[in-house]
Design a protein around this motif. Structure first.
Motif, PDB file in Angstrom:
ATOM      1  N   TRP A   1       0.718   7.132 -12.692  1.00 10.15           N
ATOM      2  CA  TRP A   1       1.747   7.402 -11.688  1.00 10.15           C
ATOM      3  C   TRP A   1       1.181   8.018 -10.436  1.00 10.15           C
ATOM      4  CZ3 TRP A   1       5.876   5.217 -10.516  1.00 10.15           C
ATOM      5  CH2 TRP A   1       6.606   4.550 -11.511  1.00 10.15           C
ATOM      6  N   GLN A   2       0.149   8.830 -10.627  1.00 10.43           N
ATOM      7  CA  GLN A   2      -0.451   9.448  -9.431  1.00 10.43           C
ATOM      8  C   GLN A   2      -1.047   8.378  -8.524  1.00 10.43           C
ATOM      9  OE1 GLN A   2      -3.185  12.627 -10.435  1.00 10.43           O
ATOM     10  NE2 GLN A   2      -2.302  12.762 -12.475  1.00 10.43           N
ATOM     11  N   VAL A   3      -1.764   7.437  -9.147  1.00 12.99           N
ATOM     12  CA  VAL A   3      -2.393   6.394  -8.336  1.00 12.99           C
ATOM     13  C   VAL A   3      -1.321   5.480  -7.750  1.00 12.99           C
ATOM     14  CG1 VAL A   3      -3.980   4.442  -8.379  1.00 12.99           C
ATOM     15  CG2 VAL A   3      -4.540   6.520  -9.626  1.00 12.99           C
ATOM     16  N   ASP A   4      -0.311   5.151  -8.542  1.00  8.63           N
ATOM     17  CA  ASP A   4       0.750   4.282  -8.036  1.00  8.63           C
ATOM     18  C   ASP A   4       1.466   4.916  -6.842  1.00  8.63           C
ATOM     19  OD1 ASP A   4       0.151   2.393  -9.860  1.00  8.63           O
ATOM     20  OD2 ASP A   4       1.893   2.693 -11.148  1.00  8.63           O
ATOM     21  N   ALA A   5       1.735   6.207  -6.939  1.00  7.50           N
ATOM     22  CA  ALA A   5       2.452   6.860  -5.842  1.00  7.50           C
ATOM     23  C   ALA A   5       1.652   6.732  -4.552  1.00  7.50           C
ATOM     24  CB  ALA A   5       2.684   8.328  -6.174  1.00  7.50           C
ATOM     25  N   LEU A   6       0.341   6.979  -4.651  1.00  3.31           N
ATOM     26  CA  LEU A   6      -0.503   6.835  -3.465  1.00  3.31           C
ATOM     27  C   LEU A   6      -0.514   5.382  -2.985  1.00  3.31           C
ATOM     28  CD1 LEU A   6      -2.615   7.862  -1.465  1.00  3.31           C
ATOM     29  CD2 LEU A   6      -4.333   7.683  -3.253  1.00  3.31           C
ATOM     30  N   TYR A   7      -0.545   4.481  -3.954  1.00  3.82           N
ATOM     31  CA  TYR A   7      -0.547   3.052  -3.615  1.00  3.82           C
ATOM     32  C   TYR A   7       0.738   2.675  -2.867  1.00  3.82           C
ATOM     33  CZ  TYR A   7      -0.477  -2.027  -4.538  1.00  3.82           C
ATOM     34  OH  TYR A   7      -0.411  -3.381  -4.422  1.00  3.82           O
ATOM     35  N   PHE A   8       1.855   3.223  -3.321  1.00  8.45           N
ATOM     36  CA  PHE A   8       3.111   2.906  -2.633  1.00  8.45           C
ATOM     37  C   PHE A   8       3.109   3.480  -1.229  1.00  8.45           C
ATOM     38  CE2 PHE A   8       5.047   2.785  -7.080  1.00  8.45           C
ATOM     39  CZ  PHE A   8       4.850   1.415  -7.165  1.00  8.45           C
ATOM     40  N   TYR A   9       2.567   4.681  -1.095  1.00  7.48           N
ATOM     41  CA  TYR A   9       2.478   5.281   0.236  1.00  7.48           C
ATOM     42  C   TYR A   9       1.632   4.400   1.156  1.00  7.48           C
ATOM     43  CZ  TYR A   9       0.918   8.575   3.850  1.00  7.48           C
ATOM     44  OH  TYR A   9       0.596   9.175   5.045  1.00  7.48           O
ATOM     45  N   LEU A  10       0.460   4.003   0.653  1.00 10.52           N
ATOM     46  CA  LEU A  10      -0.422   3.153   1.460  1.00 10.52           C
ATOM     47  C   LEU A  10       0.258   1.831   1.785  1.00 10.52           C
ATOM     48  CD1 LEU A  10      -3.677   3.898  -0.526  1.00 10.52           C
ATOM     49  CD2 LEU A  10      -3.441   4.211   1.911  1.00 10.52           C
ATOM     50  N   SER A  11       0.926   1.246   0.804  1.00 11.33           N
ATOM     51  CA  SER A  11       1.598  -0.030   1.038  1.00 11.33           C
ATOM     52  C   SER A  11       2.686   0.136   2.084  1.00 11.33           C
ATOM     53  CB  SER A  11       2.227  -0.559  -0.247  1.00 11.33           C
ATOM     54  OG  SER A  11       1.264  -0.653  -1.254  1.00 11.33           O
ATOM     55  N   GLY A  12       3.422   1.255   2.006  1.00 12.56           N
ATOM     56  CA  GLY A  12       4.485   1.498   2.974  1.00 12.56           C
ATOM     57  C   GLY A  12       3.921   1.589   4.383  1.00 12.56           C
ATOM     58  N   VAL A  13       2.849   2.366   4.538  1.00 15.07           N
ATOM     59  CA  VAL A  13       2.256   2.514   5.870  1.00 15.07           C
ATOM     60  C   VAL A  13       1.732   1.164   6.366  1.00 15.07           C
ATOM     61  CG1 VAL A  13       0.429   3.651   7.180  1.00 15.07           C
ATOM     62  CG2 VAL A  13       1.672   4.918   5.446  1.00 15.07           C
ATOM     63  N   THR A  14       1.098   0.426   5.457  1.00 14.12           N
ATOM     64  CA  THR A  14       0.565  -0.885   5.834  1.00 14.12           C
ATOM     65  C   THR A  14       1.677  -1.811   6.290  1.00 14.12           C
ATOM     66  OG1 THR A  14      -1.215  -0.674   4.247  1.00 14.12           O
ATOM     67  CG2 THR A  14      -0.691  -2.897   4.967  1.00 14.12           C
ATOM     68  N   LEU A  15       2.723  -1.844   5.505  1.00 15.79           N
ATOM     69  CA  LEU A  15       3.846  -2.716   5.829  1.00 15.79           C
ATOM     70  C   LEU A  15       4.423  -2.319   7.180  1.00 15.79           C
ATOM     71  CD1 LEU A  15       4.602  -4.871   3.866  1.00 15.79           C
ATOM     72  CD2 LEU A  15       6.626  -3.549   3.234  1.00 15.79           C
ATOM     73  N   PHE A  16       4.582  -1.005   7.375  1.00 14.04           N
ATOM     74  CA  PHE A  16       5.166  -0.516   8.612  1.00 14.04           C
ATOM     75  C   PHE A  16       4.331  -0.956   9.813  1.00 14.04           C
ATOM     76  CE2 PHE A  16       5.246   2.719  11.952  1.00 14.04           C
ATOM     77  CZ  PHE A  16       6.588   2.667  12.299  1.00 14.04           C
ATOM     78  N   PHE A  17       3.011  -0.707   9.744  1.00 14.85           N
ATOM     79  CA  PHE A  17       2.181  -1.034  10.904  1.00 14.85           C
ATOM     80  C   PHE A  17       2.028  -2.533  11.099  1.00 14.85           C
ATOM     81  CE2 PHE A  17       0.993   3.430  10.933  1.00 14.85           C
ATOM     82  CZ  PHE A  17       0.985   3.667  12.294  1.00 14.85           C
ATOM     83  N   THR A  18       1.933  -3.267   9.997  1.00 15.87           N
ATOM     84  CA  THR A  18       1.804  -4.713  10.141  1.00 15.87           C
ATOM     85  C   THR A  18       3.063  -5.283  10.786  1.00 15.87           C
ATOM     86  OG1 THR A  18       0.462  -4.687   8.154  1.00 15.87           O
ATOM     87  CG2 THR A  18       1.208  -6.830   8.914  1.00 15.87           C
ATOM     88  N   LEU A  19       4.223  -4.812  10.321  1.00 11.88           N
ATOM     89  CA  LEU A  19       5.470  -5.307  10.900  1.00 11.88           C
ATOM     90  C   LEU A  19       5.607  -4.843  12.340  1.00 11.88           C
ATOM     91  CD1 LEU A  19       7.988  -4.974   7.945  1.00 11.88           C
ATOM     92  CD2 LEU A  19       6.788  -7.006   8.797  1.00 11.88           C
ATOM     93  N   LEU A  20       5.235  -3.593  12.592  1.00 14.48           N
ATOM     94  CA  LEU A  20       5.330  -3.072  13.955  1.00 14.48           C
ATOM     95  C   LEU A  20       4.487  -3.915  14.902  1.00 14.48           C
ATOM     96  CD1 LEU A  20       6.300  -0.560  15.725  1.00 14.48           C
ATOM     97  CD2 LEU A  20       3.970   0.264  15.414  1.00 14.48           C
ATOM     98  N   ILE A  21       3.239  -4.123  14.531  1.00 10.55           N
ATOM     99  CA  ILE A  21       2.346  -4.846  15.434  1.00 10.55           C
ATOM    100  C   ILE A  21       2.771  -6.303  15.568  1.00 10.55           C
ATOM    101  CG2 ILE A  21      -0.030  -5.680  15.711  1.00 10.55           C
ATOM    102  CD1 ILE A  21      -0.903  -2.926  14.811  1.00 10.55           C
ATOM    103  N   SER A  22       3.082  -6.943  14.430  1.00  5.66           N
ATOM    104  CA  SER A  22       3.495  -8.346  14.582  1.00  5.66           C
ATOM    105  C   SER A  22       4.813  -8.431  15.330  1.00  5.66           C
ATOM    106  CB  SER A  22       3.593  -9.083  13.250  1.00  5.66           C
ATOM    107  OG  SER A  22       3.245  -8.307  12.178  1.00  5.66           O
TER     108      SER A  22
END
Ligand code: HEM
Ligand SMILES: [Cu+2]
Ligand SMILES: [Cu+2]
Lengths: 554, 337
Positions: free
Chosen positions: B17-38
């Motif tokens: 769960w610890q790794v997943d939580a970090l993974y979700f955070y990273l995925s969220g930031v990635t999604l946010f910036f990818t969508l923002l830039i595109s």
């Protein structure tokens, strides 16, 4: 302020570098940087084709979970050779040796590179390295992975490790010579008025790339030498059974190979800066930030190799330092992306093929870079390292980034290189197909990777099949998309519309001479009085937004 | 093997769960910036498309304010990722002191495992749920990597060294074990399972699978047959060679004036390359056992030396019942998470 001229060249064109001399000998002994660029273009395309065939075999094998198409030994050779060919014989030379070679002298208003003979020599060295590597592949191949990890490569592999290593070793000298040539040329041969900060960003990024080439390549050369020495003479360097240290190899290898990923992507970033500026008729937002971020990447890229060893029993404190530095080195790349995007603000964007590649690059490179953060972050990397997530990540950078830049650049400068236009409609169509195919190939691999599918697996548990089927489907689309430009570029050399000297109506020096250029590039050495990307209005234009010579700050 | 959350593997360890939580955070930031830039890109591309062939837009030099903004904000976000990842990593690779130890020897292309109580397994590892397990790993040939996706952890297994991996399973079941470092022909066949059982079931499994001698007892036998006893004493009490009883975990002063902690790697080196670190006060008389002992036997010798208490009583681990005790005793301290 000088208007952008367009020399209308009547067809057939005047004497140019292509028709100045005829015969095989005139090509094989040429000292003209433009002809050498074409020699490189032909040879890297050949290697790309071989690498692509290997990719096809990988994807076909992975269509089903059982390893049923190839034997595991064959599969191991196939992915190893795919990696070696694509990295050392295609991607590293791709942009610098073709577009860089062709354009660096033209962009600074010089007649040639500083050392034309060395330039030719570098091509022969490349060829020699390539021939030796191909010999190794034909003689029996190599199965160590392109990373050559010890002690597998030095003691356990029964394949042609030394011959392949020799090929890569020799090829490295071609890189070093090219880098040296570029640095000296950029320092000493700029036309009057071409100051450092008037240089197109393509040159800055090639300058940074050249630094890495001459500083990094010797390290990998020595590493390969040590590897061969241990394998042949059984002197303990890396194999613990002989008293060596296997992890030492990984440190040496990645000390070069991490910066090497920047050798692959920095030139592409240079191309993208050109495309973004020129196809939106706008100077690059934050020119100096983009220029210096290239140098920052080149320098800091040497400090992060340890992020490839997070699960290799490295001390946790070393891991933390490398993780921190890896996050830091991501920032200059982010700066570039933001500046490119901002350049488009209030610009005039055309949808020509090169611009489509540039826009595709920004999107794909963003995904590649952001997923790099998952791997720079220690805890997630422990789970993700050596899984398909890594495979997807580096393909987003190397194919989505570097290859897109290369294709975009090739389309953009094709009129100058070949003196002919490529078919625009087909160009846009194939750019779209490649973009779709690429994403379908590699997006599913991120998911398979997080679910735990290890890389370099010839057979895999059935629950991963769905992702592999998607990936193979995408690869087929991607492969099809790649064939289209391969066909129309060849076609256009003979049948394409004749190109004007300045078909895109741009201010860069390379467009101020005929297409294709004469052997000496410029009839008279130009004197540069304008900034990079300074688009002046043409007399007959209807100017949208009043032109003001002094730059506006926002 | 997927969890109820789509696209995430099953979670079966305290790390998952610890790794997943970090993974979700990273995925969220990635999604946010990818969508923002595109999003911005697409907006600009449509809004500022070229309307007439000769238009020249007004040049803009740039903005220091914006440059600072988009340097500092990504840097700050990156640092949150760094800190979060580093904290978990620290736990991942710091094995707790009171874990049950299992020896792992990798070999092209199989995993050989041995419990402290003697049970041997190939390509399977049975462990009790809710207990900390520490793997002490090495390999006979090339580098391998012990990877259990459901536990979100892996570690390279390196010839000539001992690496460790620890985890605490939270859910019973059978999970994939993969070799994650390319190791030659049958790399993709070097897979297996980790079977997590209720402690009671695990005890049954242990007792149903005796048969083997424990590594410590096997090590004791080797200690006698290889002649270690002639220098180090029948029970490790010392003689021509230094005292081994109670030495494990202590600091050993060296002839060179430095000192070294007696751990698995040090004992291994002492046996294979005794001259590398001479113990203070002793001459270089210990012969090398390089080539005479296999990785398995080294592990057994180490287990024996570890079992020797300061009292010089080797019997501690010699009895399987006693050696099994850590497995059934509750762990006294919880790892801080
Ligand atoms: C510029 C083009 C490309 C470059 C530079 C490149 C580079 C690489 C490298 C370095 C590897 C790692 C090899 C290894 O694990 O030793 C790799 C693996 C792989 N590549 Fe590519 N590649 C390219 C294009 C492609 C394409 C077009 C496809 C699909 C059609 C593809 C499919 C794969 C697959 C599936 C693997 C994973 C093999 C494995 O780990 O089992 N690659 N590539
Ligand atoms: Cu790297
Ligand atoms: Cu393996």
């Amino acid at each position: 302020m000088r208007p952008i001229e367009s020399f209308e060249v009547p067809a057939p064109p005047r004497v140019n570098y292509i028709n100045a001399q005829y015969g095989l000998k005139s090509w094989l002994l040429t000292k003209d940087h433009k002809r050498i660029a074409l020699l490189y273009l032909g040879s890297i395309t050949f290697f790309f084709f071989i690498g692509g065939l290997y990719a096809l075999m990988i994807r076909l094998e992975l269509l089903t979970p059982q390893g049923d198409l190839l034997q595991s030994t064959t599969y191991n050779k196939v992915f190893t050779q795919h990696g070696i060919i694509m990295i050392f014989f295609f991607l590293i030379p791709s942009i610098p040796a073709t577009l860089g070679n062709f354009l660096i002298p033209m962009m600074i208003g010089a007649k040639d590179l500083a050392f034309p003979r060395i330039n030719l020599l570098s091509w022969y060295i490349y060829l020699l390295g390539g021939v030796i590597t191909i010999y190794a592949l034909l003689a029996g191949g190599v199965d160590t992975g392109w990373t050559f990890y010890t002690p597998f490569s030095t003691t356990f592999s029964n394949s042609y490790v030394v011959a392949t290593g020799l090929g890569i070793f020799i090829n490295g000298f071609s890189s070093i010579l090219t880098g040296l040539n570029f640095i000296v040329t950029i320092h000493t041969m700029r036309a009057p008025g071409m100051t450092w900060f008037r240089m197109p960003l393509f040159l800055w990024s090639h300058y940074a790339t050249s630094l890495i080439m001459i500083l990094g390549t010797p390290v990998v050369a020595i590493t390969i030498l040590l590897l061969a020495f241990e394998r042949v003479a059984r002197v303990g360097i890396f194999d613990p059974a002989l008293g060596g240290d296997p992890v030492l190899f990984q440190h040496l290898f990645w000390f070069y190979s991490h910066p090497a990923v920047y050798i692959m992507v920095l030139p592409s970033m240079g191309v993208i800066s050109e495309l973004i500026a020129n196809f939106s008729r706008k100077n690059i937002f934050g020119y100096s930030f983009v220029a210096f971020s290239s140098l920052a990447i080149a320098v800091f890229g040497f400090l992060v190799w340890g992020h490839h060893l997070f699960v290799t029993s490295q001390s946790v404190y070393a891991g933390m330092i490398f993780s921190f530095l890896s996050f830091a080195v991501a920032i200059p790349s982010a700066i570039k992306v933001f500046n490119w995007t901002a350049t488009l603000y209030r610009s005039s964007i055309s949808y020509d093929t090169p611009m489509l590649y540039a826009l595709g690059f920004i999107g794909l490179f963003t995904v590649g870079g952001m997923t790099g953060l998952f791997l720079a972050s220690l805890a997630t990397d422990v789970h993700l390292s050596d899984t398909y997530f890594v495979v997807a990540h580096f393909h987003y950078i190397m194919v989505g980034g570097a290859l897109m830049g290369y294709l975009g650049g090739l389309h953009y400068w094709w009129p100058k290189i070949a003196g002919r236009m490529y078919p625009e409609g087909w160009g846009r169509f194939s750019a779209l197909i490649i973009f779709v195919g690429f994403n379908l190939t590699f997006l599913p691999q991120f998911i398979a990777g997080y679910l735990g599918m290890p890389r370099r697996y010839h057979a895999y548990p059935p629950e991963f099949q769905v992702f592999n089927v998607l990936s193979t489907a995408g690869a087929s689309i991607l492969g099809f998309g790649m064939l289209i430009p391969a066909i129309y570029f060849v076609w256009s050399m003979r049948y394409g519309k004749h190109a004007e000297s300045n078909p895109w109506h741009l201010p860069g020096l390379e467009w101020r001479t005929q297409s294709p250029p004469p052997t000496e590039n410029f009839e008279v050495t130009p004197i540069v009085t304008w900034e990079a990307y300074e688009f002046a209005p043409r007399e007959e234009t209807e100017v949208v937004g009043k032109f003001r010579p002094e730059l506006e700050r926002i | 093997m997927q969890s109820w959350i789509p696209l995430v593997p099953e979670s079966a360890s305290t790390f998952s769960w610890q790794v997943d939580a970090l993974y979700f955070y990273l995925s969220g930031v990635t999604l946010f910036f990818t969508l923002l830039i595109s999003g911005v890109l697409i907006f600009f591309v449509i809004r500022y498309r070229r309307r007439t062939p000769y238009e020249i837009p007004r040049p803009i030099a740039g903005s220091h304010k914006l440059e600072t903004l988009w340097t500092v904000i990504p840097f700050v976000i990156a640092m949150t990722m760094f800190g979060w990842g580093a904290r978990i990593y620290f736990n991942l690779y710091k094995p707790p002191a009171n874990a049950i130890e299992v020896y792992v020897v990798g070999k092209q292309w199989m995993w050989k495992l041995q419990h402290a109580t003697g049970q041997r397994e190939i390509n399977e590892l049975h462990v009790p749920v809710g207990r900390k397990i520490k793997l002490i790993m090495t390999t006979e040939d090339v580098i391998h990597d012990f990877f259990v996706p459901a536990f979100r952890t892996k570690a390279d297994v390196i010839p000539g060294r001992y690496t460790t991996l620890w985890f605490e399973a939270t859910k019973t079941g059978r999970y994939h074990l993969f070799c994650a470092e390319y190791c030659g022909m049958n790399h993709s066949g070097m897979t297996g399972s980790v079977i997590v059982m209720e402690p009671r079931e695990f005890d049954d499994w242990l007792s149903g699978n005796t048969g083997g001698t424990t590594p410590a007892v096997a090590g004791q036998q080797l200690y006698q047959t290889l002649g270690c006893a002639s220098c180090h004493g029948a029970n490790g009490e010392g003689g021509r060679g230094p005292r081994l009883a109670g030495a494990f975990g202590k600091i050993s002063p060296l002839e060179s004036g430095q000192s070294a902690r007696v751990d698995e790697a040090y004992i291994r080196e002492s046996i294979l390359n005794p001259q590398a670190k001479l113990v203070a006060g002793f001459g270089p008389i210990m012969p090398t056992f390089q080539g005479q002992v296999s990785e398995d036997q080294l592990v057994q010798l180490i287990a024996y030396i570890k079992s020797l208490q300061a009292s010089g009583q080797p019997a501690q681990a010699a009895s399987p019942a006693q050696a099994a005790s850590p497995a059934t005793a509750p762990s006294p301290t919880r790892n801080l998470r």
